[in-house]
Design an enzyme around this catalytic site. Structure first.
Site, PDB file in Angstrom:
ATOM      1  N   HIS A  15       0.827  -1.207   0.000  1.00 22.56           N
ATOM      2  CA  HIS A  15       0.000   0.000   0.000  1.00 22.56           C
ATOM      3  C   HIS A  15       0.864   1.261   0.000  1.00 22.56           C
ATOM      4  O   HIS A  15       2.041   1.246   0.375  1.00 22.56           O
ATOM      5  CB  HIS A  15      -0.926   0.015   1.218  1.00 22.56           C
ATOM      6  CG  HIS A  15      -0.184   0.025   2.521  1.00 22.56           C
ATOM      7  ND1 HIS A  15       0.356   1.161   3.064  1.00 22.56           N
ATOM      8  CD2 HIS A  15       0.113  -0.970   3.382  1.00 22.56           C
ATOM      9  CE1 HIS A  15       0.947   0.882   4.209  1.00 22.56           C
ATOM     10  NE2 HIS A  15       0.828  -0.410   4.431  1.00 22.56           N
ATOM     11  N   GLU A 106      -3.190  -6.858   7.001  1.00 18.99           N
ATOM     12  CA  GLU A 106      -1.990  -6.664   7.811  1.00 18.99           C
ATOM     13  C   GLU A 106      -1.893  -7.729   8.896  1.00 18.99           C
ATOM     14  O   GLU A 106      -2.920  -8.252   9.364  1.00 18.99           O
ATOM     15  CB  GLU A 106      -2.035  -5.263   8.440  1.00 18.99           C
ATOM     16  CG  GLU A 106      -0.916  -4.952   9.417  1.00 18.99           C
ATOM     17  CD  GLU A 106       0.442  -4.973   8.755  1.00 18.99           C
ATOM     18  OE1 GLU A 106       0.947  -6.095   8.475  1.00 18.99           O
ATOM     19  OE2 GLU A 106       1.002  -3.892   8.536  1.00 18.99           O
TER      20      GLU A 106
END
Length: 250
Positions: A15, A106
């Site tokens: 990201h 994550e």
């Protein structure tokens, strides 16, 4: 023997820079034990720089030859990853649907969520010692995940998405530790080999790691942590940033 199904190409993108990355850097500079964030980790948005990085990624995808562009996109459901995927696809002009997959999320840091190295050592000294003993790959924070746990997610995703995306060029938007664990799984690395890469390479925001399926059914690494789409001469270029996902020591 017939080749097993699977994507023809697999691209892994971290990201763009997030407000969490900035908060982590600020906490380390000030010596604070915790990050100053008012949202939960899944909701942390991109920074302005992160938005520029995602747009630059999309501009690069747009300029690729048609037979080299991704044909499908999977993203972590965390805001910073989804926004990276969304902005990149919009900037590319490609007709791509973005699917969410929680297996790309994550790593769960458990009770260490939002803490720095100094904060962990101050509030959980016994856990800091246990991590030193077990090592980064197998250590699981209380209530959280180890890198080995993430490897189970990655193996599951590769197994189930192989049939769905057979022959595709699959782009996955994920997070630093997830991308490192993809390398562990796809290249059949040892714990020691993976941790050596981790010691020497910091996965940059919106960097691209590329694999291609070979004739023997394995994925060959074509490029790791590539950020040339941020640094070339195109107007949509953006700064290269490499802040750790938080908490950085775990």
């Amino acid at each position: 023997m017939a080749q097993a199904p699977g994507p023809q190409a697999l691209w892994l993108v971290r990201h763009g820079e997030s407000l969490g990355n900035l908060a982590d850097a600020q906490a380390h500079e000030s010596g604070s034990g915790r990050l100053q964030l008012d949202v939960r980790d899944p909701d942390v948005p991109l920074s302005e720089t992160g938005e520029q990085q995602a747009d630059a990624l999309g501009a690069w995808l747009r300029d690729l030859p048609a037979d080299q562009r991704p044909t499908t996109v999977l993203s972590s459901p965390f805001t910073r990853a989804l926004d990276t995927a969304g902005r990149a696809v919009a900037a590319s002009g490609l007709d791509l649907t973005i699917r969410h997959d929680e297996r790309l999320r994550e790593r769960d840091f458990g009770v260490f969520d939002g803490m720095t190295r100094s904060g962990i050592r101050a509030e959980h000294p016994e856990e800091a010692e246990r991590r030193e003993l077990l090592g980064k790959f197998y250590y699981r924070p209380p209530g959280g995940e180890s890198w080995a746990d993430v490897a189970l997610r990655v193996r599951s995703l590769l197994a189930t998405e192989a049939l769905r995306h057979d022959g595709d060029r699959l782009l996955c938007v994920a997070h630093q530790a997830v991308i490192m664990v993809f390398r562990y799984v796809l290249e059949e690395l040892t714990e020691q080999q993976l941790l050596e890469i981790d010691r020497t390479e910091q996965v940059a925001n919106t960097s691209v790691t590329r694999y291609e399926l070979t004739g023997d059914g394995r994925y060959a690494l074509l490029g790791f942590n590539d950020v040339h789409h941020l640094t070339d001469d195109r107007d949509a270029g953006a700064p290269v940033t490499e802040e750790s996902d938080v908490p950085s020591p775990a």
